[in-house]
Design an enzyme around this catalytic site. Structure first.
Site, PDB file in Angstrom:
ATOM      1  CE  LYS A  10      -3.981  -2.089   2.387  1.00 46.88           C
ATOM      2  NZ  LYS A  10      -4.932  -1.916   3.510  1.00 46.88           N
ATOM      3  CG  PHE A  58     -13.458   1.290   7.639  1.00 51.37           C
ATOM      4  CD1 PHE A  58     -12.999   0.651   6.504  1.00 51.37           C
ATOM      5  CD2 PHE A  58     -14.058   0.531   8.644  1.00 51.37           C
ATOM      6  CE1 PHE A  58     -13.130  -0.719   6.350  1.00 51.37           C
ATOM      7  CE2 PHE A  58     -14.190  -0.855   8.485  1.00 51.37           C
ATOM      8  CZ  PHE A  58     -13.727  -1.479   7.334  1.00 51.37           C
ATOM      9  NE  ARG A  86      -6.873 -13.388   5.218  1.00 51.51           N
ATOM     10  CZ  ARG A  86      -7.292 -12.114   5.154  1.00 51.51           C
ATOM     11  NH1 ARG A  86      -7.032 -11.385   4.080  1.00 51.51           N
ATOM     12  NH2 ARG A  86      -7.950 -11.573   6.157  1.00 51.51           N
ATOM     13  CB  THR A  92      -7.060  -5.884   9.854  1.00 50.46           C
ATOM     14  OG1 THR A  92      -7.489  -7.025   9.120  1.00 50.46           O
ATOM     15  CG2 THR A  92      -7.413  -4.627   9.098  1.00 50.46           C
ATOM     16  NE  ARG A 103      -2.285  -5.737   7.236  1.00 51.73           N
ATOM     17  CZ  ARG A 103      -3.352  -6.397   6.819  1.00 51.73           C
ATOM     18  NH1 ARG A 103      -3.802  -7.448   7.507  1.00 51.73           N
ATOM     19  NH2 ARG A 103      -3.970  -6.017   5.733  1.00 51.73           N
ATOM     20  CG  ASN A 113      -3.595  -2.332   6.880  1.00 50.29           C
ATOM     21  OD1 ASN A 113      -3.511  -1.879   5.740  1.00 50.29           O
ATOM     22  ND2 ASN A 113      -4.512  -3.192   7.238  1.00 50.29           N
ATOM     23  CG  HIS A 116      -5.658  -6.074   0.108  1.00 50.81           C
ATOM     24  ND1 HIS A 116      -6.834  -6.105   0.831  1.00 50.81           N
ATOM     25  CD2 HIS A 116      -5.846  -6.878  -0.972  1.00 50.81           C
ATOM     26  CE1 HIS A 116      -7.700  -6.887   0.198  1.00 50.81           C
ATOM     27  NE2 HIS A 116      -7.130  -7.364  -0.901  1.00 50.81           N
TER      28      HIS A 116
HETATM   29  P1  CMP Z   1      -7.378  -4.446   3.856  1.00 49.22           P
HETATM   30  O1  CMP Z   1      -6.842  -5.820   4.094  1.00 49.22           O
HETATM   31  O2  CMP Z   1      -6.845  -3.703   2.698  1.00 49.22           O
HETATM   32  O3  CMP Z   1      -8.984  -4.545   3.714  1.00 49.22           O
HETATM   33  C1  CMP Z   1      -9.848  -3.500   4.095  1.00 49.22           C
HETATM   34  C2  CMP Z   1      -9.141  -2.399   4.812  1.00 49.22           C
HETATM   35  O4  CMP Z   1      -9.958  -1.520   5.561  1.00 49.22           O
HETATM   36  C3  CMP Z   1      -8.215  -2.970   5.841  1.00 49.22           C
HETATM   37  O5  CMP Z   1      -7.122  -3.590   5.179  1.00 49.22           O
HETATM   38  C4  CMP Z   1      -7.880  -1.762   6.704  1.00 49.22           C
HETATM   39  O6  CMP Z   1      -6.733  -1.069   6.263  1.00 49.22           O
HETATM   40  C5  CMP Z   1      -9.081  -0.847   6.474  1.00 49.22           C
HETATM   41  N1  CMP Z   1      -9.772  -0.501   7.723  1.00 49.22           N
HETATM   42  C6  CMP Z   1      -9.901   0.745   8.212  1.00 49.22           C
HETATM   43  N2  CMP Z   1     -10.601   0.731   9.351  1.00 49.22           N
HETATM   44  C7  CMP Z   1     -10.915  -0.556   9.619  1.00 49.22           C
HETATM   45  C8  CMP Z   1     -11.633  -1.200  10.671  1.00 49.22           C
HETATM   46  N3  CMP Z   1     -12.164  -0.522  11.706  1.00 49.22           N
HETATM   47  N4  CMP Z   1     -11.749  -2.549  10.605  1.00 49.22           N
HETATM   48  C9  CMP Z   1     -11.239  -3.251   9.553  1.00 49.22           C
HETATM   49  N5  CMP Z   1     -10.562  -2.674   8.529  1.00 49.22           N
HETATM   50  C10 CMP Z   1     -10.383  -1.338   8.555  1.00 49.22           C
END
Ligand code: CMP
Length: 135
Positions: A10, A58, A86, A92, A103, A113, A116
Site C-alpha cells: 500500500k 471507514f 495472510r 488487520t 504489519r 497497514n 492487503h
Molecule cells: P485491507 O486488508 O486492505 O482490507 C480493508 C481495509 O480496511 C483494511 O485492510 C484496513 O486497512 C481498512 N480498515 C480501516 N478501518 C478498519 C476497521 N475498523 N476494521 C477493519 N478494517 C479497517
C-alpha cells in the site's frame, strides 16, 4: 495445492521505500512473484476494489487512502498462497499483529497497514482480474 493470490503493497509502505523488504518476506516464505506492477489507482477503481466494504463507516477514508499515492500490486503463487500470505501479513490492526509479521514490522495504523491480501479463492480471482485483467 499451488494457487495464486493478490497482494498490494500500500501507499504508506511504498512511500517509506519498503517494497523490497516486503517482497523479501514473501520470497523467504516460498511465495513466488508471478506478476508485479506499480500503479496509482483512481477513486473509481478504489471504490470498486473495496466495494465489499461500501457500507462500513471507514469506506470513504479507505478508498481515499488507497489512491493517495502509488501502490505495488503483485500476484503471488505457491502452495496454500492465500493463507500463507495472510499469515505473513498479520492482523488487520497492527496493534494485534503477531511479532515478525509484515504489519507488526511496518504498519502505521489500521488504515495505513502497509499490505492487503485476498481473503478467499473467489476474491483472489476477482482481485487478480481487476488489477491484471488475467484469470
Ligand atoms: P485491507 O486488508 O486492505 O482490507 C480493508 C481495509 O480496511 C483494511 O485492510 C484496513 O486497512 C481498512 N480498515 C480501516 N478501518 C478498519 C476497521 N475498523 N476494521 C477493519 N478494517 C479497517
Amino acid at each position: 495445492m499451488s494457487e495464486k493470490t493478490l497482494s498490494l503493497i500500500k501507499p504508506d509502505a511504498v512511500e517509506r521505500n519498503l517494497i523490497g523488504k516486503i517482497i523479501q518476506i514473501f520470497e523467504d516464505n516460498g511465495l513466488v512473484v508471478e506478476e508485479m506492477k506499480k500503479v496509482h489507482i483512481d477513486l473509481e477503481f478504489a471504490k470498486n476494489f473495496y466495494s465489499t466494504h461500501s457500507k462500513k463507516p471507514f469506506y470513504n477514508d479507505l478508498c481515499n487512502y488507497i489512491c493517495s499515492g502509488p501502490l505495488v500490486a503483485l500476484v503471488l503463487r505457491g502452495d496454500n498462497a492465500i493463507q500463507i500470505n495472510r499469515d505473513l501479513m498479520g492482523s488487520t490492526n497492527p496493534k494485534e499483529a503477531k511479532s515478525g509479521t509484515i504489519r507488526n514490522l511496518y504498519a502505521l495504523s489500521i488504515d495505513k497497514n502497509s499490505v492487503h491480501g485476498s481473503d478467499s479463492h473467489q476474491n483472489a480471482q476477482i482481485e487478480i482480474d481487476l488489477f491484471f485483467n488475467i484469470k
